[in-house]
Motif scaffolding. Sequence first.
Motif, mmCIF file in Angstrom:
data_model
loop_
_atom_site.group_PDB
_atom_site.id
_atom_site.type_symbol
_atom_site.label_atom_id
_atom_site.label_comp_id
_atom_site.label_asym_id
_atom_site.label_seq_id
_atom_site.Cartn_x
_atom_site.Cartn_y
_atom_site.Cartn_z
ATOM 1 N N VAL A 1 0.825 -1.204 0.000
ATOM 2 C CA VAL A 1 0.000 0.000 0.000
ATOM 3 C C VAL A 1 0.861 1.257 0.000
ATOM 4 N N LEU A 2 2.181 1.115 -0.047
ATOM 5 C CA LEU A 2 3.055 2.279 0.016
ATOM 6 C C LEU A 2 2.950 3.105 -1.265
ATOM 7 N N ARG A 3 3.011 4.419 -1.078
ATOM 8 C CA ARG A 3 3.024 5.329 -2.215
ATOM 9 C C ARG A 3 3.557 6.668 -1.730
ATOM 10 N N ASP A 4 3.907 7.527 -2.657
ATOM 11 C CA ASP A 4 4.396 8.845 -2.261
ATOM 12 C C ASP A 4 3.247 9.845 -2.344
ATOM 13 N N PHE A 5 3.551 11.109 -2.063
ATOM 14 C CA PHE A 5 2.530 12.149 -2.115
ATOM 15 C C PHE A 5 2.416 12.679 -3.544
ATOM 16 N N ARG A 6 1.918 11.825 -4.434
ATOM 17 C CA ARG A 6 1.707 12.226 -5.816
ATOM 18 C C ARG A 6 2.973 12.849 -6.417
ATOM 19 N N GLY A 7 4.113 12.240 -6.127
ATOM 20 C CA GLY A 7 5.359 12.690 -6.711
ATOM 21 C C GLY A 7 6.045 13.826 -5.991
ATOM 22 N N VAL A 8 5.471 14.313 -4.894
ATOM 23 C CA VAL A 8 6.104 15.396 -4.153
ATOM 24 C C VAL A 8 7.258 14.813 -3.343
ATOM 25 N N VAL A 9 8.474 15.259 -3.613
ATOM 26 C CA VAL A 9 9.661 14.693 -2.983
ATOM 27 C C VAL A 9 9.881 15.321 -1.611
ATOM 28 N N ASN A 10 10.217 14.473 -0.634
ATOM 29 C CA ASN A 10 10.574 14.927 0.716
ATOM 30 C C ASN A 10 9.439 15.667 1.421
ATOM 31 N N ARG A 11 8.212 15.431 1.047
ATOM 32 C CA ARG A 11 7.079 16.054 1.731
ATOM 33 C C ARG A 11 6.926 15.417 3.097
ATOM 34 N N ARG A 12 6.601 16.201 4.089
ATOM 35 C CA ARG A 12 6.385 15.707 5.435
ATOM 36 C C ARG A 12 5.002 16.133 5.919
ATOM 37 N N ILE A 13 4.437 15.367 6.841
ATOM 38 C CA ILE A 13 3.181 15.755 7.466
ATOM 39 C C ILE A 13 3.422 17.054 8.218
ATOM 40 N N ASP A 14 2.455 17.969 8.153
ATOM 41 C CA ASP A 14 2.634 19.306 8.713
ATOM 42 C C ASP A 14 2.228 19.424 10.173
ATOM 43 N N PHE A 15 1.248 18.619 10.618
ATOM 44 C CA PHE A 15 0.767 18.777 11.991
ATOM 45 C C PHE A 15 0.155 17.479 12.492
ATOM 46 N N VAL A 16 0.077 17.381 13.816
ATOM 47 C CA VAL A 16 -0.647 16.280 14.447
ATOM 48 C C VAL A 16 -1.497 16.850 15.582
ATOM 49 N N VAL A 17 -2.653 16.258 15.768
ATOM 50 C CA VAL A 17 -3.424 16.467 16.990
ATOM 51 C C VAL A 17 -2.899 15.430 17.962
ATOM 52 N N ALA A 18 -2.122 15.898 18.949
ATOM 53 C CA ALA A 18 -1.319 15.001 19.770
ATOM 54 C C ALA A 18 -1.959 14.630 21.105
#
Length: 268
Positions: A15-32
Amino acid sequence: MKQPGAGLSDWRPDVLRDFRGVVNRRIDFVVAGTQKGGTSALARFLRMHPQICMASTKELHFFDDDRLFASGEPDYEIYHAQFSPTPSARVLGEATPVYMYWKPAAARMRAYNPALKLIVILRNPIDRAWSHWKMTTRRGEESLDFSTAIRTEDERCREAAPAQHRFYSYIDRGRYASQLRRLREFFPEEQILVLRNEELRADAQVVMDRVSGFLGVDPAPVRQRPLRSSEDGTAMSAADREFLAQAFSAELDALEEMLGWDCSGWRR
């Protein structure tokens, strides 16, 4: 009782995939955090926002899954596979309330993305403990009555040592000041937004406008319906409430000093 594995380490690699080809994208926030504090309602409002992409499901349990980090840096593609941003999405986020509580999670989140923003929503810790116990009882994870459970918590939680206990931490999870201090060891204060459960219940639009500003997205109207509670209407005894008020007294003092809040309503 053995602690459960509650994360992504059992997920299939296909099920692995990237963010539609966006390189080095990271999640921006978490509700922690915090558990039973209103994170489900907050996550629902975030999911409605057209410029926010939330994970495919609430509570991914990535940064609290010790198995994923057993060999060092985990495979972040497993994490990223749960996000499918549309072209309108400006930020990506997820909501796993145990991140605030799980001790190794803050360092792991920092290593993943030092610019990560954290949203924390807090509830009266006395009521939170009661709600937590009712949830574990309903799920068949708890056999003790509430009075016994909170008075034997320290002893019972030692069975999970050196880790924390996911089930029986009714009081420990309500020690908010200690958990916020840990988050601040790894993230600057300007990357941590702390909300009150009562504020979300009173006016979700006002709270979401604050959240939008914090995340750097445009304000959006909130389609708010009455926030329903899963509680069954039963109440804890006066003796148990007094026991918890004493247990949380010093912690609430510290929280008031840290955040400039008035927690007198939580003490009553």
